[in-house]
Scaffold this active site. Structure first.
Site, PDB file in Angstrom:
ATOM      1  N   GLU A 175      47.597  14.013  -5.021  1.00 27.87           N
ATOM      2  CA  GLU A 175      48.785  13.223  -5.348  1.00 27.87           C
ATOM      3  C   GLU A 175      49.965  13.745  -4.519  1.00 27.87           C
ATOM      4  OE1 GLU A 175      50.767  13.773  -9.214  1.00 27.87           O
ATOM      5  OE2 GLU A 175      50.740  11.601  -9.397  1.00 27.87           O
ATOM      6  N   CYS A 234      53.446   7.643 -11.158  1.00 25.22           N
ATOM      7  CA  CYS A 234      52.085   8.132 -11.389  1.00 25.22           C
ATOM      8  C   CYS A 234      51.052   7.021 -11.164  1.00 25.22           C
ATOM      9  CB  CYS A 234      51.960   8.713 -12.789  1.00 25.22           C
ATOM     10  SG  CYS A 234      52.552   7.593 -14.041  1.00 25.22           S
ATOM     11  N   GLU A 294      49.800  12.851 -20.248  1.00 23.07           N
ATOM     12  CA  GLU A 294      49.877  11.793 -19.223  1.00 23.07           C
ATOM     13  C   GLU A 294      50.161  12.511 -17.913  1.00 23.07           C
ATOM     14  OE1 GLU A 294      49.088   8.830 -19.771  1.00 23.07           O
ATOM     15  OE2 GLU A 294      49.584   8.334 -21.844  1.00 23.07           O
ATOM     16  N   LYS A 305      62.312  17.743 -24.550  1.00 24.60           N
ATOM     17  CA  LYS A 305      62.761  18.561 -23.422  1.00 24.60           C
ATOM     18  C   LYS A 305      62.635  17.740 -22.144  1.00 24.60           C
ATOM     19  CE  LYS A 305      61.232  21.184 -20.352  1.00 24.60           C
ATOM     20  NZ  LYS A 305      62.188  20.837 -19.269  1.00 24.60           N
TER      21      LYS A 305
HETATM   22  P1  NAD Z   1      55.897  18.997 -14.031  1.00 22.91           P
HETATM   23  O1  NAD Z   1      54.540  19.192 -14.569  1.00 22.91           O
HETATM   24  O2  NAD Z   1      56.409  19.971 -13.042  1.00 22.91           O
HETATM   25  O3  NAD Z   1      56.986  18.970 -15.189  1.00 22.91           O
HETATM   26  C1  NAD Z   1      56.927  18.063 -16.247  1.00 22.91           C
HETATM   27  C2  NAD Z   1      57.706  18.612 -17.412  1.00 22.91           C
HETATM   28  O4  NAD Z   1      57.049  19.781 -17.892  1.00 22.91           O
HETATM   29  C3  NAD Z   1      59.139  19.053 -17.094  1.00 22.91           C
HETATM   30  O5  NAD Z   1      59.978  18.749 -18.187  1.00 22.91           O
HETATM   31  C4  NAD Z   1      59.004  20.566 -16.932  1.00 22.91           C
HETATM   32  O6  NAD Z   1      60.196  21.259 -17.180  1.00 22.91           O
HETATM   33  C5  NAD Z   1      57.966  20.865 -17.982  1.00 22.91           C
HETATM   34  N1  NAD Z   1      57.198  22.095 -17.773  1.00 22.91           N
HETATM   35  C6  NAD Z   1      56.975  22.752 -16.608  1.00 22.91           C
HETATM   36  N2  NAD Z   1      56.225  23.861 -16.837  1.00 22.91           N
HETATM   37  C7  NAD Z   1      55.973  23.890 -18.177  1.00 22.91           C
HETATM   38  C8  NAD Z   1      55.236  24.776 -19.012  1.00 22.91           C
HETATM   39  N3  NAD Z   1      54.612  25.854 -18.529  1.00 22.91           N
HETATM   40  N4  NAD Z   1      55.172  24.493 -20.325  1.00 22.91           N
HETATM   41  C9  NAD Z   1      55.782  23.402 -20.837  1.00 22.91           C
HETATM   42  N5  NAD Z   1      56.495  22.542 -20.089  1.00 22.91           N
HETATM   43  C10 NAD Z   1      56.586  22.772 -18.766  1.00 22.91           C
HETATM   44  O7  NAD Z   1      55.903  17.527 -13.448  1.00 22.91           O
HETATM   45  P2  NAD Z   1      57.075  16.789 -12.702  1.00 22.91           P
HETATM   46  O8  NAD Z   1      57.054  17.291 -11.292  1.00 22.91           O
HETATM   47  O9  NAD Z   1      58.328  16.839 -13.477  1.00 22.91           O
HETATM   48  O10 NAD Z   1      56.576  15.261 -12.772  1.00 22.91           O
HETATM   49  C11 NAD Z   1      55.771  14.707 -11.815  1.00 22.91           C
HETATM   50  C12 NAD Z   1      54.350  14.609 -12.306  1.00 22.91           C
HETATM   51  O11 NAD Z   1      54.290  13.819 -13.496  1.00 22.91           O
HETATM   52  C13 NAD Z   1      53.443  13.896 -11.339  1.00 22.91           C
HETATM   53  O12 NAD Z   1      52.234  14.606 -11.220  1.00 22.91           O
HETATM   54  C14 NAD Z   1      53.195  12.547 -11.993  1.00 22.91           C
HETATM   55  O13 NAD Z   1      52.016  11.912 -11.617  1.00 22.91           O
HETATM   56  C15 NAD Z   1      53.221  12.881 -13.423  1.00 22.91           C
HETATM   57  N6  NAD Z   1      53.496  11.696 -14.229  1.00 22.91           N
HETATM   58  C16 NAD Z   1      52.498  11.154 -15.004  1.00 22.91           C
HETATM   59  C17 NAD Z   1      52.726  10.026 -15.744  1.00 22.91           C
HETATM   60  C18 NAD Z   1      51.666   9.408 -16.611  1.00 22.91           C
HETATM   61  O14 NAD Z   1      52.018   8.647 -17.496  1.00 22.91           O
HETATM   62  N7  NAD Z   1      50.408   9.716 -16.421  1.00 22.91           N
HETATM   63  C19 NAD Z   1      53.970   9.447 -15.725  1.00 22.91           C
HETATM   64  C20 NAD Z   1      54.959  10.004 -14.944  1.00 22.91           C
HETATM   65  C21 NAD Z   1      54.708  11.157 -14.212  1.00 22.91           C
END
Ligand code: NAD
Length: 455
Positions: free
Chosen positions: A354, A262, A230, A155
């Site tokens: 962040e 990240c 992650e 997804k």
């Molecule tokens: P997000 O948590 O809003 O969304 C991430 C994914 O989760 C999306 O596909 C979203 O549709 C899905 N999602 C949202 N709510 C959900 C739920 N209740 N159940 C299941 N899935 C759900 O994050 P974002 O804004 O898309 O991404 C940015 C974040 O990702 C930042 O905090 C960044 O640091 C982190 N990030 C971490 C890494 C790592 O490897 N540690 C890498 C890249 C990004």
């Protein structure tokens, strides 16, 4: 009827595509298909599985420019970076294909018999990806999961479904069996949650914010589902007085991908005695950053992903805040200038939370102990850099900083052949590296008695 996903070009705000959003019934159908397909996939020979994954890698390579341009349009990435990202998917598939050929168990002798261990695929793996690096992060999950004999339902994030959909088409074109790699664009609260809660899904690989990660982990716990998380970061860039200050003042330590990274080193900690000199170098470098059209090869920083993200970043930088500021286009598009906040307290919101935009904070420290204390003063622990010419100090500080991925005299963090993951609230488990495939297996041990059964 769920609201479809509207994909906007972040550099222009033009609508690139409208994509139907999957609901819980779509997720259920995809998981059912995946389970059926996985039975046959798990019994293919390692060579056959590796051959198909290599063909998938070749197909990605043949469409590299197309994928890169799609990434620019949906995520606003610089074209050069987007080419690297598509190439990273190809390389991950090749690396995982090699792993498929070497996924062997062990034989361990014991009194009165032998132990034989097996690495069995889990079944169906759900990969939930964020928007900041849509292609590579999805592949961190799907490439090793497929190589280990699992089926994958991916997804992608709401704002960036297009490259994922194209990768699914390329997988079929390469000959991967139907149902083994499916992509379901959808809303996190609907499709994401349905995937997490589906009893037919054995493991979730989630990359995203710490807040959503916590929710995913709680829901997985209800079924004792395997989970890798992650999550966010707020990584330090620790600059000691003896460092190569020019290299340490490279603003792309926090500006890569417009800071939506990240691993971005967004807390710049500088030893007091060189604070002024360092600030002067950083100021010059930040003001020189070229922000603009992501398709122009000379551009160094593009837009943010969305208006929502732009509003979030603005909220951390009030008008009149003490800061070093670069420049950015006025709009349309989601632009924010490179910014270094210079008047923050170490415990201020901007210094601890962040931001996920092109914004860093600059803070002085006195000595090594103070540097380590400040470096660890956040709930996160993903990444960080240590700049010094003193090898002993580099090793001491690397040992003391609580983070999964550190660099000495560098700000690069991620290589597909080395392990990656976070300490503290930055996540759980590791991806990539030599153990990437076994993270998608259960290890089974069988004891075989060698006792004689003859009377
Ligand atoms: P997000 O948590 O809003 O969304 C991430 C994914 O989760 C999306 O596909 C979203 O549709 C899905 N999602 C949202 N709510 C959900 C739920 N209740 N159940 C299941 N899935 C759900 O994050 P974002 O804004 O898309 O991404 C940015 C974040 O990702 C930042 O905090 C960044 O640091 C982190 N990030 C971490 C890494 C790592 O490897 N540690 C890498 C890249 C990004």
């Amino acid at each position: 009827m769920l609201e479809p996903l509207k994909v906007l070009n972040p550099a222009t705000e033009e609508v690139v595509a409208t994509v139907p959003a999957a609901d819980a019934a779509d997720v259920d159908r995809a998981v059912t298909r995946a389970r059926t397909a996985q039975d046959a996939w798990a019994t293919t020979t390692p060579a056959d599985r590796a051959r198909l994954l290599r063909r998938f890698a070749d197909t990605v390579d043949q469409h590299l420019e197309e994928l890169a341009r799609l990434e620019v349009r949906e995520a606003g990435h610089l074209i050069g970076n987007a080419r690297w990202e598509a190439g990273n998917v190809r390389d991950l598939l090749l690396y995982a294909a090699g792993g498929a050929e070497r996924l062997n168990g062990a034989q361990i002798p014991a009194p009165g018999g032998w132990n034989v261990t097996f690495h069995e695929p889990l079944g169906v793996v759900g990969v939930i990806a964020p928007w900041n690096f849509p292609m590579p992060i999805a592949a961190w999950g799907f490439a090793p999961a497929l190589a280990a004999g699992n089926a994958v339902v991916l997804k992608p994030a709401e704002t960036t479904p297009l490259t994922a959909l194209r990768l699914a088409e390329l997988a079929l074109e390469a000959g991967l069996p139907e149902g083994i790699f499916q992509v379901l664009p959808g809303h996190g609260q609907v499709a994401g949650r349905a995937l997490v809660e589906h009893e037919g899904v054995a493991k979730i690989v989630f990359t995203g914010s710490s807040r959503t990660g916590r929710d995913v982990m709680e829901r997985c716990a209800a079924q004792m589902k395997r989970v890798t998380l992650e999550l966010g970061g707020k990584s330090p860039n620790v600059v000691f007085a003896d460092a190569d200050l020019e290299a340490a003042a490279d603003p792309f330590a926090f500006l890569d991908n417009s800071g939506q990274d990240c691993c971005a080193r967004t807390r710049i900690l500088v030893q007091e005695s060189v604070y002024e000199e360092y600030t002067a170098r950083l100021t010059e470098a930040v003001r020189a950053v070229v922000v603009g059209d992501p398709l122009d090869e000379k551009t160094q920083m593009g837009p943010l992903i969305s208006r929502q993200q732009l509003d979030r970043v603005r909220d951390f930088v009030p008008d009149g805040a003490d800061a070093i500021r670069g420049s950015a286009p006025a709009g349309p598009g989601f632009w924010f200038p490179p910014t270094v906040l210079t008047g923050e307290r170490p415990d201020s919101r901007a210094a601890v939370e962040e931001i996920f935009g092109p914004v860093a904070v600059l803070l002085p420290f006195t000595d090594e102990q103070d540097a380590v204390r400040l470096a660890n003063a956040t709930p996160y622990g993903l990444s960080g850099s240590i700049w010094t010419r003193d090898l002993g100090r580099a090793l001491r500080v690397s040992g003391a900083v609580e983070a999964g991925n550190l660099s000495v005299n560098s700000h690069s963090s991620v290589r597909y052949w080395t392990p990656f993951g976070g300490y503290k609230q930055s996540g759980l488990g590791r991806e990539l590296g030599p153990d990437a495939l076994t993270a998608f297996t259960e290890t089974k041990n069988v004891f075989i008695s060698t006792e004689s059964t003859e009377a």
